[in-house]
Enzyme design. Structure first.
Site, PDB file in Angstrom:
ATOM      1  N   ALA A  69       9.866   5.895   5.922  1.00 21.83           N
ATOM      2  CA  ALA A  69      10.508   4.926   6.822  1.00 21.83           C
ATOM      3  C   ALA A  69      10.215   3.514   6.338  1.00 21.83           C
ATOM      4  O   ALA A  69       9.075   3.193   5.993  1.00 21.83           O
ATOM      5  CB  ALA A  69       9.999   5.104   8.247  1.00 21.83           C
TER       6      ALA A  69
ATOM      7  N   LYS B  45     -11.893  -5.714  11.523  1.00 19.82           N
ATOM      8  CA  LYS B  45     -12.743  -4.805  10.734  1.00 19.82           C
ATOM      9  C   LYS B  45     -14.146  -4.717  11.350  1.00 19.82           C
ATOM     10  O   LYS B  45     -14.748  -3.641  11.388  1.00 19.82           O
ATOM     11  CB  LYS B  45     -12.807  -5.289   9.287  1.00 19.82           C
TER      12      LYS B  45
ATOM     13  N   ILE C 245     -13.326   0.884  -0.511  1.00 18.74           N
ATOM     14  CA  ILE C 245     -14.762   1.220  -0.398  1.00 18.74           C
ATOM     15  C   ILE C 245     -14.975   2.323   0.629  1.00 18.74           C
ATOM     16  O   ILE C 245     -14.585   2.179   1.784  1.00 18.74           O
ATOM     17  CB  ILE C 245     -15.590  -0.018   0.024  1.00 18.74           C
TER      18      ILE C 245
ATOM     19  N   VAL D 245       0.839  -1.211   0.000  1.00 13.05           N
ATOM     20  CA  VAL D 245       0.000   0.000   0.000  1.00 13.05           C
ATOM     21  C   VAL D 245       0.868   1.254   0.000  1.00 13.05           C
ATOM     22  O   VAL D 245       0.638   2.195  -0.780  1.00 13.05           O
ATOM     23  CB  VAL D 245      -0.963   0.010   1.212  1.00 13.05           C
TER      24      VAL D 245
ATOM     25  N   GLU E 100      -9.836   5.310   6.898  1.00 15.96           N
ATOM     26  CA  GLU E 100     -10.798   4.747   5.938  1.00 15.96           C
ATOM     27  C   GLU E 100     -10.270   3.465   5.284  1.00 15.96           C
ATOM     28  O   GLU E 100     -11.025   2.520   5.030  1.00 15.96           O
ATOM     29  CB  GLU E 100     -11.095   5.787   4.847  1.00 15.96           C
TER      30      GLU E 100
ATOM     31  N   GLY F 160      -5.619  -4.643  -1.810  1.00 17.43           N
ATOM     32  CA  GLY F 160      -4.731  -4.313  -2.928  1.00 17.43           C
ATOM     33  C   GLY F 160      -4.103  -2.946  -2.716  1.00 17.43           C
ATOM     34  O   GLY F 160      -4.698  -2.062  -2.093  1.00 17.43           O
TER      35      GLY F 160
END
Ligand code: NDP
Ligand code: HSE
Length: 440
Positions: free
Chosen positions: A54, A216, A147, A25, A140, A313
């Site tokens: 970092a 989550k 989403i 990410v 988020e 992803g």
């Protein structure tokens, strides 16, 4: 147009960004911050300048190279630098992320993270620290990747009462269950395919044992019900016990097996649970294939809302992280903090035994007269109403599939323990919750 309008607003000095992590990410966030800097500046109202990245191993070959001089292994020095305005954490896990984020917040930096494990464990202390320092804390990307879900729950639905949040929030397990359903693959073959495609990690425990989905669920429940919920409060079962036989049996009944996160109001409190469940093939969540995520929100006034998209992803998650970054940049220029999620309701967590749902129970029983009556009696004695029974002969044995009406989890568990002890019941092959069935 006056002269000020003709010149446009004075350019804001750059907002300095410290990026922690440049993996799946983080590297995409870095790439987009670099490649889309002009558009992001226009939207944020100020340039967003990465002043340090970092990482664990600065010598690593990177598909997306970081500009010379930006890499460091000293995350603490980076997040406390006086010139840094915004810290984006994409390392993952509890430590050192927790220490770095608390240090950043205390040093007056606004923080963005996609770290569901950390937020689900320490949301209260992170929010309190952000509040005391007068800075933002946004995450988020931590739930359902790209989403937009947490902001709608926190802001768009702030005037409504959420009754239930139910969804598929783990892409890896959805991919595995989808492959088991569509190609008849067993769990190991489907997991190997998920690993080959890069969905599942070499150690897939967090996904297949349900830890990722439970984290989550905790975040969703906290925001939806204005109540502090941690991952430890979430009842959790993964997909390790789901067999090809369960999938085939579900298919024959017009159902499909999904790993669901369910947070709902129940008996004056809330339940939060993650487990595999059978849902009707006509249910919208049944159509969620591959590694996609989807979340249903049911609210008093809004009714049913569905959120669908890429739940994981690098690039999809980077979209959510950058949305938060632009929001923080706007708040910084306005001298404001964004809205906090409130925990004023403080609803009690209802134990899983009090959760109410329907069940699928598959039994291997002796095929002889007088077996069905005591089996039915075990359900009746525990107040579990049977909706449907199917029987299939297997030589001297019979395969019984029993679908129940809604019942308390504890009552069903008691029924199963009585069934297991019955002489005529050779084995309780499978017990699975059934969700998403309308009416009784
Ligand atoms: P990766 O494992 O791909 O990347 C982790 C990064 O952190 C690497 O760049 C690594 O450095 C760096 N790192 C590790 N230890 C340290 C340390 N002590 N100090 C500084 N940097 C360190 O993780 P992901 O990008 O997949 O995930 C990042 C976060 O995003 C996690 O919280 C994850 O849960 C969340 N997330 C991930 C999604 C995904 O699809 N991958 C989706 C949604 C959320 P190096 O590069 O040198 O190894
Ligand atoms: N491992 C997670 C998944 C990544 O499969 O959904 C996103 O959190």
């Amino acid at each position: 147009m006056d002269s000020a309008g003709a010149r446009g607003p004075a350019a804001h000095p750059p907002l300095k960004v410290a990026l922690l992590g440049s993996g799946t990410v983080g590297s995409q966030v870095y790439r987009l911050l670099t490649e889309q800097s002009a558009d992001l500046q226009a939207r944020a109202g100020a340039p967003l300048q990465v002043v340090g990245v970092a990482v664990d191993d600065p010598a690593k070959q990177r598909e997306i190279p970081v500009a010379p001089g930006l890499l460091t292994t000293d995350g603490l020095e980076l997040v406390t630098r006086p010139d840094v305005d915004i810290v984006i954490e994409l390392i993952g896990g509890i430590e050192p992320a927790r220490t770095l984020l608390l240090a950043a917040l205390k040093a007056g930096k606004s923080v963005i993270t996609a770290n569901k494990a950390l937020v689900a464990a320490d949301r209260a202390v992170l929010h309190r620290t952000a509040q005391e320092a007068g800075v933002d804390l946004y995450y988020e990307g931590a739930v359902a990747g790209a989403i937009p879900l947490l902001r709608p729950l926190r802001e768009s639905l702030a005037g409504d009462d959420v009754r239930r949040v139910i969804g598929i929030v783990n892409g890896t397990t959805n991919f595995i269950l989808d492959r088991m359903d569509t190609s008849g693959a067993d769990f190991s073959a489907a997991l190997a395919e998920a690993q080959a495609l890069g969905y599942a990690e070499a150690d897939p425990t967090a996904d297949v044992a349900g830890f990722d989905a439970a984290a989550k669920a905790a975040i969703l429940a906290s925001i939806a019900f204005h109540t502090e919920v941690t991952a430890d409060d979430v009842y959790r079962e993964g997909i390790l016990s789901v067999t090809s036989a369960d999938i085939a049996s579900a298919r024959s009944l017009g159902l499909v097996v999904k790993l669901l996160a369910i947070c709902e109001r129940c008996n004056g409190g809330i339940t939060a649970r993650v487990h595999p469940a059978m849902i009707p093939r006509v249910h919208p969540l049944a159509a969620v294939r591959d590694a996609y995520n989807a979340v249903f929100v049911e609210a008093e006034s809004a009714g049913r809302l569905m959120f669908y998209g890429a739940g994981a992803g690098g690039q999809p998650t980077a979209s959510a992280v950058l949305g938060d970054t632009v929001a923080v940049a706007r708040n910084l220029q306005a001298g404001l903090r964004g809205p906090d999620s409130s925990t004023y309701a403080g609803l009690p967590l209802v134990p899983i035994g009090d959760a109410i749902t329907r069940y699928y129970v598959q039994l291997d029983v002796a095929d002889r007269p007088g077996v069905l009556a005591p089996v039915a009696d075990a359900f009746a004695q525990n107040g579990v109403s049977i909706k449907d029974v199917r029987q299939e002969g297997r030589g001297d044995d019979a395969n019984l599939i029993i679908m129940t009406h809604s019942a308390r989890e504890a009552a069903l568990a008691k029924t199963v323990s009585v069934l297991s002890a019955m002489e005529a019941v050779r084995n309780v092959d499978s017990v699975m919750r059934v969700e998403g069935v309308e009416g009784e």
